[in-house]
Scaffold this motif. Structure first.
Motif, PDB file in Angstrom:
ATOM      1  N   GLN A  78       0.814  -1.211   0.000  1.00  0.00           N
ATOM      2  CA  GLN A  78       0.000   0.000   0.000  1.00  0.00           C
ATOM      3  C   GLN A  78       0.858   1.277   0.000  1.00  0.00           C
ATOM      4  OE1 GLN A  78      -3.133   1.299   0.167  1.00  0.00           O
ATOM      5  NE2 GLN A  78      -4.298  -0.581  -0.137  1.00  0.00           N
ATOM      6  N   ASP A  79       1.689   1.428   1.027  1.00  0.00           N
ATOM      7  CA  ASP A  79       2.294   2.740   1.266  1.00  0.00           C
ATOM      8  C   ASP A  79       3.452   3.085   0.338  1.00  0.00           C
ATOM      9  OD1 ASP A  79       0.504   2.428   3.374  1.00  0.00           O
ATOM     10  OD2 ASP A  79       1.646   3.783   4.633  1.00  0.00           O
ATOM     11  N   ALA A  80       4.266   2.117  -0.035  1.00  0.00           N
ATOM     12  CA  ALA A  80       5.366   2.434  -0.960  1.00  0.00           C
ATOM     13  C   ALA A  80       4.814   2.850  -2.321  1.00  0.00           C
ATOM     14  CB  ALA A  80       6.289   1.227  -1.110  1.00  0.00           C
ATOM     15  N   GLN A  81       3.689   2.274  -2.699  1.00  0.00           N
ATOM     16  CA  GLN A  81       3.104   2.611  -3.999  1.00  0.00           C
ATOM     17  C   GLN A  81       2.627   4.059  -4.052  1.00  0.00           C
ATOM     18  OE1 GLN A  81       0.571   0.058  -6.326  1.00  0.00           O
ATOM     19  NE2 GLN A  81       0.972  -1.653  -4.963  1.00  0.00           N
ATOM     20  N   LYS A  82       2.260   4.620  -2.914  1.00  0.00           N
ATOM     21  CA  LYS A  82       1.799   6.011  -2.907  1.00  0.00           C
ATOM     22  C   LYS A  82       2.939   6.958  -3.287  1.00  0.00           C
ATOM     23  CE  LYS A  82      -1.404   4.327   0.405  1.00  0.00           C
ATOM     24  NZ  LYS A  82      -1.520   3.847   1.782  1.00  0.00           N
ATOM     25  N   THR A  83       4.127   6.653  -2.787  1.00  0.00           N
ATOM     26  CA  THR A  83       5.292   7.455  -3.169  1.00  0.00           C
ATOM     27  C   THR A  83       5.619   7.266  -4.642  1.00  0.00           C
ATOM     28  OG1 THR A  83       6.186   7.321  -0.928  1.00  0.00           O
ATOM     29  CG2 THR A  83       7.731   7.878  -2.687  1.00  0.00           C
ATOM     30  N   MET A  84       5.525   6.022  -5.107  1.00  0.00           N
ATOM     31  CA  MET A  84       5.741   5.762  -6.530  1.00  0.00           C
ATOM     32  C   MET A  84       4.783   6.593  -7.378  1.00  0.00           C
ATOM     33  SD  MET A  84       5.969   1.602  -6.546  1.00  0.00           S
ATOM     34  CE  MET A  84       6.754   0.700  -5.216  1.00  0.00           C
ATOM     35  N   GLY A  85       3.530   6.681  -6.937  1.00  0.00           N
ATOM     36  CA  GLY A  85       2.532   7.432  -7.684  1.00  0.00           C
ATOM     37  C   GLY A  85       2.872   8.903  -7.783  1.00  0.00           C
TER      38      GLY A  85
ATOM     39  N   LEU B 169      11.306   0.972 -13.495  1.00  0.00           N
ATOM     40  CA  LEU B 169      11.824   0.049 -12.485  1.00  0.00           C
ATOM     41  C   LEU B 169      12.576   0.781 -11.387  1.00  0.00           C
ATOM     42  CD1 LEU B 169      12.274  -2.846 -11.506  1.00  0.00           C
ATOM     43  CD2 LEU B 169      14.303  -2.947 -12.992  1.00  0.00           C
ATOM     44  N   TRP B 170      13.337   1.825 -11.763  1.00  0.00           N
ATOM     45  CA  TRP B 170      14.126   2.531 -10.756  1.00  0.00           C
ATOM     46  C   TRP B 170      13.224   3.225  -9.730  1.00  0.00           C
ATOM     47  CZ3 TRP B 170      13.716   7.755  -9.887  1.00  0.00           C
ATOM     48  CH2 TRP B 170      13.163   8.545 -10.905  1.00  0.00           C
ATOM     49  N   VAL B 171      12.057   3.673 -10.146  1.00  0.00           N
ATOM     50  CA  VAL B 171      11.116   4.297  -9.223  1.00  0.00           C
ATOM     51  C   VAL B 171      10.624   3.264  -8.207  1.00  0.00           C
ATOM     52  CG1 VAL B 171       8.840   5.384  -9.000  1.00  0.00           C
ATOM     53  CG2 VAL B 171      10.368   6.044 -10.867  1.00  0.00           C
ATOM     54  N   ILE B 172      10.291   2.081  -8.678  1.00  0.00           N
ATOM     55  CA  ILE B 172       9.797   1.016  -7.816  1.00  0.00           C
ATOM     56  C   ILE B 172      10.853   0.604  -6.795  1.00  0.00           C
ATOM     57  CG2 ILE B 172       8.985  -1.380  -7.771  1.00  0.00           C
ATOM     58  CD1 ILE B 172       7.835  -0.883 -10.591  1.00  0.00           C
ATOM     59  N   VAL B 173      12.077   0.380  -7.267  1.00  0.00           N
ATOM     60  CA  VAL B 173      13.152  -0.081  -6.379  1.00  0.00           C
ATOM     61  C   VAL B 173      13.513   0.989  -5.357  1.00  0.00           C
ATOM     62  CG1 VAL B 173      15.571  -0.788  -6.282  1.00  0.00           C
ATOM     63  CG2 VAL B 173      14.077  -1.704  -8.072  1.00  0.00           C
ATOM     64  N   CYS B 174      13.598   2.250  -5.790  1.00  0.00           N
ATOM     65  CA  CYS B 174      13.953   3.336  -4.863  1.00  0.00           C
ATOM     66  C   CYS B 174      12.890   3.513  -3.782  1.00  0.00           C
ATOM     67  CB  CYS B 174      14.136   4.641  -5.629  1.00  0.00           C
ATOM     68  SG  CYS B 174      15.654   4.729  -6.604  1.00  0.00           S
TER      69      CYS B 174
END
Length: 337
Positions: A193-200, A220-225
């Motif tokens: 849930q929460d990491a995806q909000k930053t990705m968004g 991919l770099w956004v997801i990993v970071c």
């Protein structure tokens, strides 16, 4: 200048992700630590690893967050200032609630901040998609704590009935072992849930600056970071909030801790994969703790502490929005947009 602001947005977004991790670290492990199912350091390590794994499992919530605002009317520089102000406002509210030990929602702080900065900029630059906020934020915000409370209450009643003739010490020993699994499941849901909000938010900035296509998947770099930032933040720990969730609301036993964590994880997975809604991990686990604890007797729950938590929930959206609006006016002067 635009590229510099993009870099600043990414850095600040990852700082927010980090603060989200240590602010919400208690969500996944407070019950396991308070019941002595896990030691604090082992629990934090487990939560950090599962947060990282959970962040890699989907992009649905990230896309929902990126659709909260329409920034097409603003030029790239102005759009990035709005996003940067949103992140700064959310971080300010996270730090305030962390300092006072209140388990408020980082998710709703971020959404509220996005709305606050957009409204401060005026409709000539940003359009808030209120239908998305109503369907994907407000309704789940109200529904998830109610569902969490009710399900945890029912699950715990079922456990009490199933094991009513068993030796309590043996039952509690078994549930201490089970809490390792339920805590891991909850931490996985937190990362999902929460990491995806930053990705968004990072994706929203990349689209606004022309560095990504709105219809494309997340780089991919956004997801990993984002996964790394929230994992590191979680490992840093949130001891103030852990005390509130694990001890001040109610003294939990292993069976009730397991019930709260299992229900919390189930609600997080359902809303992420089915509803694509960025719900609050904090709201979900806190209400589940109350529901499981209420099976002792309703007076066993310290409703005064619970009331303070609910007040923080209600205040989060407007307070983070106000903080983001102030940050927008400051940043607009700095960047002269």
């Amino acid at each position: 200048m635009v590229l510099a602001i993009v870099i600043a947005v990414v850095v600040v977004a990852l700082v927010f992700d980090f603060t989200n991790g240590f602010h919400d670290a208690a969500n996944a492990i407070a019950t396991s630590v308070s019941t002595q199912a896990l030691t604090p350091r082992i629990a934090l390590t487990l939560a950090a690893v599962m947060n990282f794994v959970g962040a890699l499992l989907g992009q649905e919530v990230a896309h929902t967050v990126s659709e909260v605002l329409d920034l097409e009317k603003a030029d790239a520089k102005h759009a990035l200032v709005i996003i940067l102000a949103s992140l700064a406002g959310a971080i300010v509210w996270n730090l305030i609630t962390w300092y006072f030990g209140l388990p408020s929602s980082s998710s709703h702080a971020l959404i509220g901040a996005l709305v606050g900065a957009a409204l401060a900029s005026g409709s000539a630059y940003a359009v808030v998609h209120w239908s998305t906020i109503l369907d994907k934020v407000i309704v789940p915000m109200v529904a998830s704590p109610i569902v969490g409370f009710a399900l945890a209450f029912v699950v715990m009643l079922s456990i009490m009935w199933i094991f009513r003739r068993k030796n309590p010490h043996k039952v509690y020993r078994g549930f201490r072992l089970m809490q390792t699994l339920s805590a891991a499941a909850l931490a996985l849901g937190h990362g999902l849930q929460d990491a995806q909000k930053t990705m968004g938010v990072i994706f929203l900035a990349l689209v606004a600056s022309g560095h990504a296509d709105a219809d494309a998947g997340l780089p991919l770099w956004v997801i990993v970071c984002a996964a790394s930032a929230i994992s590191l933040g979680t490992y840093s720990g949130g001891w103030r909030i852990m005390r509130t969730l694990g001890r001040r609301i109610i003294h939990l036993d292993p069976a009730r801790g397991f019930s709260a964590e299992a229900v919390g994880a189930a609600v997080l997975y359902t809303t992420a994969f089915v509803w694509h809604a960025p719900i609050s991990t904090t709201h979900t686990i806190t209400s589940a703790i109350m529901g499981a604890g209420a099976t002792k007797r309703f007076s066993a729950v310290r409703w005064g502490v619970a009331g303070n938590i609910v007040a923080a929930w209600v205040l989060t959206f407007p307070a983070a929005g106000l903080a983001a609006a102030i940050m927008y006016w400051i940043l607009r002067l700095i960047f002269q947009v």
